[in-house]
Design an enzyme around this catalytic site. Structure first.
Site, PDB file in Angstrom:
ATOM      1  N   GLN A 190     -38.129  60.903  -5.073  1.00  0.00           N
ATOM      2  CA  GLN A 190     -39.257  60.223  -4.207  1.00  0.00           C
ATOM      3  C   GLN A 190     -40.091  59.425  -5.254  1.00  0.00           C
ATOM      4  OE1 GLN A 190     -40.299  61.093  -1.214  1.00  0.00           O
ATOM      5  NE2 GLN A 190     -38.724  62.539  -0.873  1.00  0.00           N
ATOM      6  N   THR A 251     -12.619  57.787  -3.198  1.00  0.00           N
ATOM      7  CA  THR A 251     -12.849  56.178  -3.130  1.00  0.00           C
ATOM      8  C   THR A 251     -14.059  55.717  -2.869  1.00  0.00           C
ATOM      9  OG1 THR A 251     -10.639  56.352  -2.030  1.00  0.00           O
ATOM     10  CG2 THR A 251     -12.192  54.388  -1.245  1.00  0.00           C
ATOM     11  N   CYS A 337     -36.429  69.233   4.886  1.00  0.00           N
ATOM     12  CA  CYS A 337     -35.145  70.114   4.441  1.00  0.00           C
ATOM     13  C   CYS A 337     -35.119  71.486   5.043  1.00  0.00           C
ATOM     14  CB  CYS A 337     -34.673  69.816   3.117  1.00  0.00           C
ATOM     15  SG  CYS A 337     -34.653  68.383   2.554  1.00  0.00           S
TER      16      CYS A 337
HETATM   17  N1  PMP Z   1     -34.501  65.530  -4.241  1.00  0.00           N
HETATM   18  C1  PMP Z   1     -35.830  65.174  -3.507  1.00  0.00           C
HETATM   19  C2  PMP Z   1     -36.925  65.397  -4.264  1.00  0.00           C
HETATM   20  C3  PMP Z   1     -35.510  64.976  -2.133  1.00  0.00           C
HETATM   21  O1  PMP Z   1     -36.726  64.626  -1.810  1.00  0.00           O
HETATM   22  C4  PMP Z   1     -34.404  64.929  -1.334  1.00  0.00           C
HETATM   23  C5  PMP Z   1     -34.288  64.483   0.091  1.00  0.00           C
HETATM   24  N2  PMP Z   1     -35.104  65.381   0.807  1.00  0.00           N
HETATM   25  C6  PMP Z   1     -33.209  65.195  -2.064  1.00  0.00           C
HETATM   26  C7  PMP Z   1     -33.302  65.532  -3.507  1.00  0.00           C
HETATM   27  C8  PMP Z   1     -31.850  65.124  -1.359  1.00  0.00           C
HETATM   28  O2  PMP Z   1     -31.367  63.951  -1.113  1.00  0.00           O
HETATM   29  P1  PMP Z   1     -30.210  63.323  -0.310  1.00  0.00           P
HETATM   30  O3  PMP Z   1     -30.668  63.263   1.102  1.00  0.00           O
HETATM   31  O4  PMP Z   1     -29.818  62.076  -0.845  1.00  0.00           O
HETATM   32  O5  PMP Z   1     -28.996  64.331  -0.660  1.00  0.00           O
END
Ligand code: PMP
Length: 413
Positions: A190, A251, A337
């Site tokens: 972030q 790859t 998430c």
């Molecule tokens: N770390 C943080 C602080 C995030 O905000 C996120 C995305 N929600 C991630 C890791 C995971 O990133 P990615 O979607 O690229 O796997």
């Protein structure tokens, strides 16, 4: 350039719209320039390899690293896994399967992509300390120092929190870890691309970031792995063709990597100008909502936050209902998430925010395409929806009558 239309997109911390200039840079690599960078003996392969090496330079430049120190991955989740598990395995003090393999320091409000790998390591014989954040959410070097033990092998502290936008004392933590010869990883997903970053000056050994949070494509990210003072070693998570100096076989996602490079270059050129604009938008949003609506609070530190992210709790309103009430606004309640579950956000809870206020929170995150008009509209929409929902809330009526809700003893029959 303003490609945003209805609805108002205020979920840039979850993902960002790929910049059209990034798409343009990627386009030839889908079909016209389709080579495999591993094909060392013909033009198609060399073309792909050149594109990857150019992207590596662009990605390294945005964090102040050498190109050779950038490992391409599928995103920050993989970067975090590779950093945390890969470093723990190499720097372990006891053999696999035994306890006392070493101690890891991290924080209770890290992203799951750090917490879950650390939990797995605990099951495999490592010890871990999860620092509890203070009410403002900012992790200081003093807190990390207090958690460090003689057997600490790894510290992992995110740079900016994804739900709150709060900024931890990363350079200070980096200097502390270097003075104690402990490997330091930061999840900077972030942070990078928005804020100035220099892995050298900030004493970082491992740094994760992701293209889709900075106007690049999804499914590609980077891990910075320091090469000198100290030279950091990692155990690979997957074996195979030995790409990325053996640290990440498979790859290359050439198209994605080209897009990631371009996205980093644009951030490097434009972030300085974007920051004050985003800060003005966020300040207006927070100021208006907290002054127009009572019992409304901004979560996390008042000022020590990245410019585009606001996390606001509206007491007596349920976050999910509020989101339904403002369908024109795309945002999150809790983290994107975890928003599939109705658990109150563990990040807000770790700050000591009660379930009620955690449930009533929205994360509103602005980005490159957010306009002042959209923020004005969002303010009116949220104000209207909160007022409407509170009219339906008997608890809010009691609160207005001066009753302290927390002191009510509820009777159950
Ligand atoms: N770390 C943080 C602080 C995030 O905000 C996120 C995305 N929600 C991630 C890791 C995971 O990133 P990615 O979607 O690229 O796997």
């Amino acid at each position: 350039m303003n490609p945003s239309k209805n609805p108002i997109y205020l979920d840039n911390a979850a993902t960002t719209r790929c910049d059209p200039r990034v798409v343009e840079a990627m386009f030839p690599y889908f079909s016209e320039k389709f080579g495999n960078a591993g094909s060392r003996n013909h033009r198609f392969g060399w073309e792909a390899e050149d594109a990857i090496e150019q992207a590596r330079e662009q990605c390294a430049a945005v964090i102040g690293a050498q190109a050779k120190e950038v490992v391409f991955t599928s995103g920050a989740t993989e970067s975090n896994n590779l950093a945390v598990k890969g470093a723990a395995e190499i720097y372990a003090r006891a053999p696999q399967g035994q306890r006392g393999r070493g101690h890891i320091v991290t924080v209770a409000h890290e992203h799951k992509a750090v917490l879950d790998p650390v939990h797995r390591l605990e099951r495999e014989g490592f010890d871990a300390t999860f620092i509890s954040p203070p009410p403002d959410g900012v992790i200081t070097a003093a807190m990390v120092e207090a958690a460090i033990r003689p057997d600490t092998i790894l510290v992992s502290v995110m740079w900016a929190n994804n739900e709150l936008g709060t900024i931890n004392e990363v350079p200070e933590i980096g200097r502390l870890c270097h003075s104690k010869e402990i490997i330091f990883h930061t999840d900077a997903t972030q942070w990078v691309g928005k804020m100035p970053t220099n892995v050298e000056a900030d004493c970082i050994d491992l740094l994760s970031w992701s293209a889709h949070k900075i106007y690049g494509p999804k499914g590609v990210g980077g891990l910075y792995v320091r090469r000198r003072k100290p030279r950091v070693r990692l155990e690979a998570l997957q074996d195979g063709g030995g790409q990325e100096r053996g640290m990440r076989s498979g790859t290359h996602n050439v198209t994605g990597i080209v897009g990631f490079g371009k996205a980093c270059e644009l951030c490097r050129d434009e972030a300085d100008a974007e920051r004050p604009r985003l800060l003005a938008l966020r300040t207006k949003l927070e100021r208006e909502l907290t002054s127009r609506l009572d019992v409304t609070q901004v979560n996390g530190h008042a000022t020590r936050r990245i410019p585009g992210t606001a996390n606001i709790s509206f007491a007596f309103v349920e976050g999910e209902s509020l989101m339904m009430g403002v369908r024109e606004i795309a945002c999150s309640s809790g983290s994107a998430c975890t928003s599939a579950s109705l658990e109150p956000s563990y990040v807000l809870k770790s700050l000591g925010i009660g379930d009620e206020m955690a449930h009533s929170s929205l994360r509103l995150s602005m980005g490159r395409w957010t306009t002042a008009e959209e923020i004005d509209r969002a303010i009116s929409l949220i104000e209207g929806a909160v007022n409407h929902l509170r009219k339906l809330s008997p608890l809010y009526d009691l609160h207005k009558e001066g009753v302290d809700i927390s002191k009510i003893v509820w009777q159950t029959h």
